[in-house]
Scaffold this motif. Structure first.
Motif, PDB file in Angstrom:
ATOM      1  N   SER A   9       0.827  -1.191   0.000  1.00  0.00           N
ATOM      2  CA  SER A   9       0.000   0.000   0.000  1.00  0.00           C
ATOM      3  C   SER A   9       0.865   1.246   0.000  1.00  0.00           C
ATOM      4  O   SER A   9       1.885   1.314   0.666  1.00  0.00           O
ATOM      5  CB  SER A   9      -0.907   0.006   1.237  1.00  0.00           C
ATOM      6  OG  SER A   9      -1.590   1.226   1.330  1.00  0.00           O
ATOM      7  N   TRP A  11      -0.649   4.119   0.832  1.00  0.00           N
ATOM      8  CA  TRP A  11      -1.386   5.009   1.724  1.00  0.00           C
ATOM      9  C   TRP A  11      -0.577   5.275   2.984  1.00  0.00           C
ATOM     10  O   TRP A  11       0.059   4.377   3.527  1.00  0.00           O
ATOM     11  CB  TRP A  11      -2.725   4.380   2.114  1.00  0.00           C
ATOM     12  CG  TRP A  11      -3.655   4.232   0.962  1.00  0.00           C
ATOM     13  CD1 TRP A  11      -3.904   3.096   0.255  1.00  0.00           C
ATOM     14  CD2 TRP A  11      -4.460   5.244   0.367  1.00  0.00           C
ATOM     15  NE1 TRP A  11      -4.803   3.350  -0.743  1.00  0.00           N
ATOM     16  CE2 TRP A  11      -5.164   4.658  -0.690  1.00  0.00           C
ATOM     17  CE3 TRP A  11      -4.632   6.596   0.623  1.00  0.00           C
ATOM     18  CZ2 TRP A  11      -6.031   5.377  -1.495  1.00  0.00           C
ATOM     19  CZ3 TRP A  11      -5.505   7.317  -0.172  1.00  0.00           C
ATOM     20  CH2 TRP A  11      -6.188   6.708  -1.218  1.00  0.00           C
ATOM     21  N   SER A  13       0.150   5.851   6.970  1.00  0.00           N
ATOM     22  CA  SER A  13      -0.328   5.035   8.082  1.00  0.00           C
ATOM     23  C   SER A  13      -1.531   5.640   8.803  1.00  0.00           C
ATOM     24  O   SER A  13      -2.213   4.953   9.546  1.00  0.00           O
ATOM     25  CB  SER A  13       0.801   4.809   9.086  1.00  0.00           C
ATOM     26  OG  SER A  13       1.221   6.055   9.615  1.00  0.00           O
ATOM     27  N   THR A  15      -4.216   6.710   7.346  1.00  0.00           N
ATOM     28  CA  THR A  15      -5.415   6.488   6.543  1.00  0.00           C
ATOM     29  C   THR A  15      -5.593   4.988   6.314  1.00  0.00           C
ATOM     30  O   THR A  15      -4.789   4.187   6.754  1.00  0.00           O
ATOM     31  CB  THR A  15      -5.318   7.204   5.182  1.00  0.00           C
ATOM     32  OG1 THR A  15      -4.250   6.619   4.436  1.00  0.00           O
ATOM     33  CG2 THR A  15      -5.085   8.684   5.334  1.00  0.00           C
ATOM     34  N   GLY A  16      -6.666   4.639   5.617  1.00  0.00           N
ATOM     35  CA  GLY A  16      -6.834   3.246   5.222  1.00  0.00           C
ATOM     36  C   GLY A  16      -7.934   2.494   5.932  1.00  0.00           C
ATOM     37  O   GLY A  16      -8.376   1.456   5.472  1.00  0.00           O
ATOM     38  N   SER A  17      -8.386   2.983   7.077  1.00  0.00           N
ATOM     39  CA  SER A  17      -9.484   2.319   7.785  1.00  0.00           C
ATOM     40  C   SER A  17     -10.173   3.327   8.691  1.00  0.00           C
ATOM     41  O   SER A  17      -9.611   4.371   9.007  1.00  0.00           O
ATOM     42  CB  SER A  17      -8.953   1.147   8.619  1.00  0.00           C
ATOM     43  OG  SER A  17      -8.079   1.612   9.619  1.00  0.00           O
ATOM     44  N   LYS A  22      -7.164   7.760  13.274  1.00  0.00           N
ATOM     45  CA  LYS A  22      -6.892   7.911  11.851  1.00  0.00           C
ATOM     46  C   LYS A  22      -7.828   8.953  11.264  1.00  0.00           C
ATOM     47  O   LYS A  22      -8.928   9.169  11.757  1.00  0.00           O
ATOM     48  CB  LYS A  22      -7.069   6.577  11.121  1.00  0.00           C
ATOM     49  CG  LYS A  22      -6.018   5.559  11.480  1.00  0.00           C
ATOM     50  CD  LYS A  22      -6.061   4.384  10.562  1.00  0.00           C
ATOM     51  CE  LYS A  22      -4.918   3.431  10.869  1.00  0.00           C
ATOM     52  NZ  LYS A  22      -4.901   2.328   9.924  1.00  0.00           N
TER      53      LYS A  22
END
Length: 98
Positions: A9, A11, A13, A15-17, A22
């Protein structure tokens, strides 16, 4: 043919979920408005028939910008957009629209 290495990824750390700590960008679109019915293919329905009035909630970096279909900043958003337009027209040497 398979890839020689595992995809990783790009992205950051933070971001992403959707988890505490976050940043979260999220929109919720109402599918119960008449222009969205029948929503048998949700993505196609949003692309073909959706408009800003169908957006119920907007969250950017954890800040709620629109809730229950109403912009939280009120007219400030329109004032900023108008000022931005005016700067762009001036920089391009164009007259402002009447």
């Amino acid at each position: 043919m398979s890839a020689p290495t595992k995809a990783t990824s790009t992205w950051p750390s933070f971001t992403g979920s959707l988890t505490p700590g976050k940043e979260a960008d999220l929109i919720m679109i109402r599918l119960d408005h008449t222009n969205m019915l029948p929503a048998t293919d949700v993505a196609a329905t949003i692309v073909a028939g959706g408009h800003a009035g169908n957006v119920d909630l907007v969250v950017v970096a954890g800040d709620v910008l629109k809730e229950n279909g109403v912009l939280k900043a009120g007219d400030a958003v329109f004032d900023e957009a108008t000022a931005s337009r005016d700067r762009l027209f001036h920089a391009a040497g164009l007259p402002l629209p009447a």
